[in-house]
Motif scaffolding. Structure first.
Motif, PDB file in Angstrom:
ATOM      1  N   TYR A 176       1.235  -1.218   0.005  1.00 20.89           N
ATOM      2  CA  TYR A 176      -0.116  -0.046   0.146  1.00 20.89           C
ATOM      3  C   TYR A 176       0.928   1.365   0.035  1.00 20.89           C
ATOM      4  O   TYR A 176       0.726   2.333  -0.618  1.00 20.89           O
ATOM      5  N   LEU A 177       1.815   1.299   0.953  1.00 20.46           N
ATOM      6  CA  LEU A 177       2.669   2.477   0.885  1.00 20.46           C
ATOM      7  C   LEU A 177       3.345   2.770  -0.359  1.00 20.46           C
ATOM      8  O   LEU A 177       3.589   3.847  -0.773  1.00 20.46           O
ATOM      9  N   HIS A 178       3.980   1.757  -0.830  1.00 17.29           N
ATOM     10  CA  HIS A 178       4.775   1.766  -2.337  1.00 17.29           C
ATOM     11  C   HIS A 178       3.659   2.459  -3.268  1.00 17.29           C
ATOM     12  O   HIS A 178       4.146   3.251  -4.023  1.00 17.29           O
ATOM     13  N   ASP A 179       2.585   1.649  -3.448  1.00 14.39           N
ATOM     14  CA  ASP A 179       1.670   1.885  -4.391  1.00 14.39           C
ATOM     15  C   ASP A 179       1.058   3.509  -4.405  1.00 14.39           C
ATOM     16  O   ASP A 179       0.517   4.147  -5.351  1.00 14.39           O
ATOM     17  N   ASP A 180       0.742   3.898  -2.935  1.00 14.00           N
ATOM     18  CA  ASP A 180      -0.118   4.860  -2.837  1.00 14.00           C
ATOM     19  C   ASP A 180       0.455   6.152  -1.952  1.00 14.00           C
ATOM     20  O   ASP A 180      -0.197   7.134  -1.961  1.00 14.00           O
ATOM     21  N   VAL A 181       1.619   5.923  -1.530  1.00  7.13           N
ATOM     22  CA  VAL A 181       2.137   7.058  -0.670  1.00  7.13           C
ATOM     23  C   VAL A 181       3.415   7.453  -1.133  1.00  7.13           C
ATOM     24  O   VAL A 181       3.889   8.296  -1.645  1.00  7.13           O
ATOM     25  N   ALA A 182       4.752   6.525  -1.130  1.00 10.22           N
ATOM     26  CA  ALA A 182       5.804   7.132  -1.495  1.00 10.22           C
ATOM     27  C   ALA A 182       6.622   5.557  -1.659  1.00 10.22           C
ATOM     28  O   ALA A 182       6.445   4.519  -1.132  1.00 10.22           O
ATOM     29  N   GLU A 183       7.852   5.635  -2.330  1.00  9.47           N
ATOM     30  CA  GLU A 183       8.598   4.342  -2.542  1.00  9.47           C
ATOM     31  C   GLU A 183       9.793   4.388  -1.528  1.00  9.47           C
ATOM     32  O   GLU A 183      10.504   3.627  -1.498  1.00  9.47           O
ATOM     33  N   ASP A 184       9.852   5.488  -0.570  1.00 11.30           N
ATOM     34  CA  ASP A 184      10.765   5.455   0.285  1.00 11.30           C
ATOM     35  C   ASP A 184      10.578   4.802   1.560  1.00 11.30           C
ATOM     36  O   ASP A 184       9.778   5.436   2.590  1.00 11.30           O
ATOM     37  N   ILE A 185      10.430   3.317   1.746  1.00 11.34           N
ATOM     38  CA  ILE A 185      10.149   2.575   2.678  1.00 11.34           C
ATOM     39  C   ILE A 185      11.109   1.720   3.104  1.00 11.34           C
ATOM     40  O   ILE A 185      12.082   1.088   2.495  1.00 11.34           O
ATOM     41  N   ARG A 186      11.391   1.858   4.717  1.00 11.29           N
ATOM     42  CA  ARG A 186      12.499   0.944   5.314  1.00 11.29           C
ATOM     43  C   ARG A 186      11.696  -0.138   5.931  1.00 11.29           C
ATOM     44  O   ARG A 186      10.640  -0.061   6.656  1.00 11.29           O
ATOM     45  N   LEU A 187      12.316  -1.559   5.787  1.00 16.72           N
ATOM     46  CA  LEU A 187      11.879  -2.544   6.326  1.00 16.72           C
ATOM     47  C   LEU A 187      12.709  -3.101   7.369  1.00 16.72           C
ATOM     48  O   LEU A 187      13.854  -3.427   7.163  1.00 16.72           O
ATOM     49  N   VAL A 188      12.168  -3.200   8.693  1.00 16.56           N
ATOM     50  CA  VAL A 188      12.955  -3.675   9.724  1.00 16.56           C
ATOM     51  C   VAL A 188      12.674  -4.790  10.474  1.00 16.56           C
ATOM     52  O   VAL A 188      11.212  -4.985  10.808  1.00 16.56           O
ATOM     53  N   SER A 189      13.470  -5.680  10.611  1.00 11.94           N
ATOM     54  CA  SER A 189      13.213  -6.876  11.222  1.00 11.94           C
ATOM     55  C   SER A 189      14.606  -7.589  11.564  1.00 11.94           C
ATOM     56  O   SER A 189      15.547  -6.772  11.064  1.00 11.94           O
ATOM     57  N   ARG A 190      14.614  -8.685  12.102  1.00 13.07           N
ATOM     58  CA  ARG A 190      15.975  -9.261  12.272  1.00 13.07           C
ATOM     59  C   ARG A 190      16.648  -9.670  10.894  1.00 13.07           C
ATOM     60  O   ARG A 190      17.674  -9.670  10.710  1.00 13.07           O
ATOM     61  N   HIS A 191      15.658 -10.092  10.223  1.00 12.56           N
ATOM     62  CA  HIS A 191      16.257 -10.724   8.667  1.00 12.56           C
ATOM     63  C   HIS A 191      15.162 -10.020   7.776  1.00 12.56           C
ATOM     64  O   HIS A 191      14.469 -10.836   7.275  1.00 12.56           O
ATOM     65  N   PRO A 192      15.233  -8.689   7.377  1.00 17.19           N
ATOM     66  CA  PRO A 192      14.204  -8.307   6.340  1.00 17.19           C
ATOM     67  C   PRO A 192      14.693  -8.707   4.902  1.00 17.19           C
ATOM     68  O   PRO A 192      15.561  -8.747   4.708  1.00 17.19           O
ATOM     69  N   ALA A 193      13.571  -8.560   4.303  1.00 17.96           N
ATOM     70  CA  ALA A 193      13.540  -8.884   2.787  1.00 17.96           C
ATOM     71  C   ALA A 193      12.781  -8.117   1.988  1.00 17.96           C
ATOM     72  O   ALA A 193      11.624  -7.526   2.545  1.00 17.96           O
ATOM     73  N   LYS A 194      13.323  -7.702   0.935  1.00 15.31           N
ATOM     74  CA  LYS A 194      12.602  -6.599   0.143  1.00 15.31           C
ATOM     75  C   LYS A 194      11.308  -7.151  -0.427  1.00 15.31           C
ATOM     76  O   LYS A 194      11.060  -8.341  -0.749  1.00 15.31           O
ATOM     77  N   VAL A 195      10.246  -6.190  -0.400  1.00 16.82           N
ATOM     78  CA  VAL A 195       9.173  -6.752  -1.164  1.00 16.82           C
ATOM     79  C   VAL A 195       9.014  -5.865  -2.581  1.00 16.82           C
ATOM     80  O   VAL A 195       8.510  -6.613  -3.458  1.00 16.82           O
ATOM     81  N   HIS A 196       9.724  -4.723  -2.481  1.00 15.35           N
ATOM     82  CA  HIS A 196      10.059  -4.038  -3.744  1.00 15.35           C
ATOM     83  C   HIS A 196      11.349  -3.725  -3.935  1.00 15.35           C
ATOM     84  O   HIS A 196      11.983  -3.661  -3.132  1.00 15.35           O
ATOM     85  N   ASP A 197      11.732  -3.470  -5.386  1.00 15.58           N
ATOM     86  CA  ASP A 197      13.114  -3.232  -5.425  1.00 15.58           C
ATOM     87  C   ASP A 197      13.670  -2.119  -4.757  1.00 15.58           C
ATOM     88  O   ASP A 197      14.981  -1.747  -4.395  1.00 15.58           O
ATOM     89  N   THR A 198      12.732  -0.943  -4.510  1.00 10.25           N
ATOM     90  CA  THR A 198      13.107   0.173  -3.663  1.00 10.25           C
ATOM     91  C   THR A 198      13.291   0.341  -2.403  1.00 10.25           C
ATOM     92  O   THR A 198      13.711   1.081  -1.626  1.00 10.25           O
ATOM     93  N   ASP A 199      12.713  -0.746  -1.702  1.00 11.47           N
ATOM     94  CA  ASP A 199      12.536  -0.883  -0.256  1.00 11.47           C
ATOM     95  C   ASP A 199      14.172  -0.814   0.206  1.00 11.47           C
ATOM     96  O   ASP A 199      15.027  -1.287  -0.269  1.00 11.47           O
ATOM     97  N   GLN A 200      14.008  -0.668   1.384  1.00  9.02           N
ATOM     98  CA  GLN A 200      15.382  -0.436   2.187  1.00  9.02           C
ATOM     99  C   GLN A 200      15.507  -1.354   3.194  1.00  9.02           C
ATOM    100  O   GLN A 200      14.837  -0.953   4.403  1.00  9.02           O
ATOM    101  N   PRO A 201      15.901  -2.645   3.317  1.00  9.57           N
ATOM    102  CA  PRO A 201      16.055  -3.514   4.631  1.00  9.57           C
ATOM    103  C   PRO A 201      16.965  -2.935   5.527  1.00  9.57           C
ATOM    104  O   PRO A 201      17.977  -2.509   5.293  1.00  9.57           O
ATOM    105  N   PHE A 202      16.484  -3.038   6.812  1.00  3.14           N
ATOM    106  CA  PHE A 202      17.218  -2.617   7.779  1.00  3.14           C
ATOM    107  C   PHE A 202      17.229  -3.909   9.055  1.00  3.14           C
ATOM    108  O   PHE A 202      16.144  -3.848   9.669  1.00  3.14           O
ATOM    109  N   PRO A 203      18.341  -4.383   8.995  1.00  2.00           N
ATOM    110  CA  PRO A 203      18.194  -5.561  10.076  1.00  2.00           C
ATOM    111  C   PRO A 203      18.469  -4.921  11.469  1.00  2.00           C
ATOM    112  O   PRO A 203      19.359  -4.141  11.859  1.00  2.00           O
ATOM    113  N   ALA A 204      17.601  -5.253  12.477  1.00  2.00           N
ATOM    114  CA  ALA A 204      17.387  -4.687  13.714  1.00  2.00           C
ATOM    115  C   ALA A 204      16.772  -5.599  14.537  1.00  2.00           C
ATOM    116  O   ALA A 204      15.675  -6.314  14.243  1.00  2.00           O
ATOM    117  N   ASN A 205      17.192  -5.765  15.931  1.00  2.00           N
ATOM    118  CA  ASN A 205      16.394  -6.429  16.908  1.00  2.00           C
ATOM    119  C   ASN A 205      15.769  -5.404  17.785  1.00  2.00           C
ATOM    120  O   ASN A 205      16.372  -4.492  18.485  1.00  2.00           O
TER     121      ASN A 205
END
Length: 306
Positions: free
Chosen positions: A18-47
């Motif tokens: 939703y954010l990628h399609d309707d808001v902006a492509e500047d998206i950070r994905l945070v988890s211990r082992h993040p995986a991109k949903v879109h090519d423009t996503d920014q994976p950020f490993p964090a606990n």
């Protein structure tokens, strides 16, 4: 920057879409082992159990969405959820980031009374107590004016992909596998389920609506109140075959819990299936009248591939 904390679950992935399609492509994905949903996503490993790592993950974000899910393990919930909430609140306060918290209804009374945004908490059981605690942690900060936040609350899930819920696994997944569905406790009480993509779209909409902050919101649901028996009728209709089901009484779960820890953990939730579950999202519908909700028939047809 829009940041999703706890980015590997179904809710988070649908939110990223939703954010990628309707808001902006500047998206950070945070988890211990993040995986991109879109090519423009920014994976950020964090606990998120680490305060410094959480603060680093939130830095530079306009809005952070806390969507973390944990396995049904009461001890794990008691140890981790309060710490992750405290770390997230502190990180958002430090960086001036708005927070949107994805919450559930475990702390609500186990009755057939309609559930609205200001329904008082009456937690029963360890998991419900944890959910009430972390919701109150954020509500206290919101009332004190120390954070700009919104709480988005959802009832039980049903949906596509990795959607996890008792209804998905015991009913719809079994029908897809040509197995007899297993109805928890009662086939004749009214249920409220939320289509996971609707929950995520609703949360993303709230997170990008300035006047939605400072409030609790019930996420959008089909206002129909269907019983499991009525859902099975829809399943039969959309698949073109008669589907029979088995109702599993509470006592069977109780006995199963003696031998299986996962069944024992789920047993805390079963009293909620004895009575009608009436989750009211009319506040959302009034504020966002243009929002189109997925009907039960549409959702069930999508799950069953009909």
């Amino acid at each position: 920057m829009q940041t999703i904390l706890g980015a590997n679950g179904q809710i988070a992935q649908e939110l990223a879409h939703y954010l990628h399609d309707d808001v902006a492509e500047d998206i950070r994905l945070v988890s211990r082992h993040p995986a991109k949903v879109h090519d423009t996503d920014q994976p950020f490993p964090a606990n998120l159990m680490d305060a410094d790592a959480t603060a680093a993950a939130v830095a530079g974000s306009d809005v952070a969405y806390l969507t973390v899910g944990l396995p049904l393990d009461s001890t794990l919930w008691e140890k981790q959820f309060p710490v992750m909430m405290a770390n997230t609140i502190a990180a958002c306060q430090k960086h001036g980031t708005k927070l949107v918290f994805f919450d559930n209804t475990y702390m609500y009374p186990r009755t057939s009374a309609p559930q609205v945004e200001d329904t008082p908490f009456e937690p029963v059981g360890r998991k419900a107590t944890v959910r009430a605690r972390i919701a109150n942690m954020l509500l206290d900060e919101m009332r004190a004016g120390t954070i700009e936040a919104a709480i988005c609350r959802a009832p039980e899930f049903y949906g596509p992909g990795k959607t996890q819920s008792l209804t998905n696994s015991a009913v719809f997944d079994r029908i897809r596998q040509n197995k007899r569905p297993m109805i928890p406790v009662s086939a004749d009480t009214k249920r409220t389920l939320i289509w996971t993509p609707d929950a995520s779209r609703g949360m993303g909409l709230i997170g990008n609506t300035p006047d939605a902050f400072g409030q609790t919101w019930h996420l959008p649901i089909d206002p129909a109140r269907l019983t499991y028996a009525q859902m099975i009728d829809i399943c039969s209709d959309v698949t073109g075959r008669r589907i029979r089901y088995t109702t599993v009484p509470e006592i069977a779960f109780m006995i199963g819990g003696w031998f299986n820890a996962a069944v024992e953990e789920a047993s805390e939730l079963l009293p909620r299936y004895r009575d009608d579950n009436v989750f009211d999202s009319s506040k959302f519908a009034a504020r966002f009248p243009e929002y189109t909700v997925t009907t039960y028939r549409e959702g069930i047809a999508a799950i069953l591939g009909a």
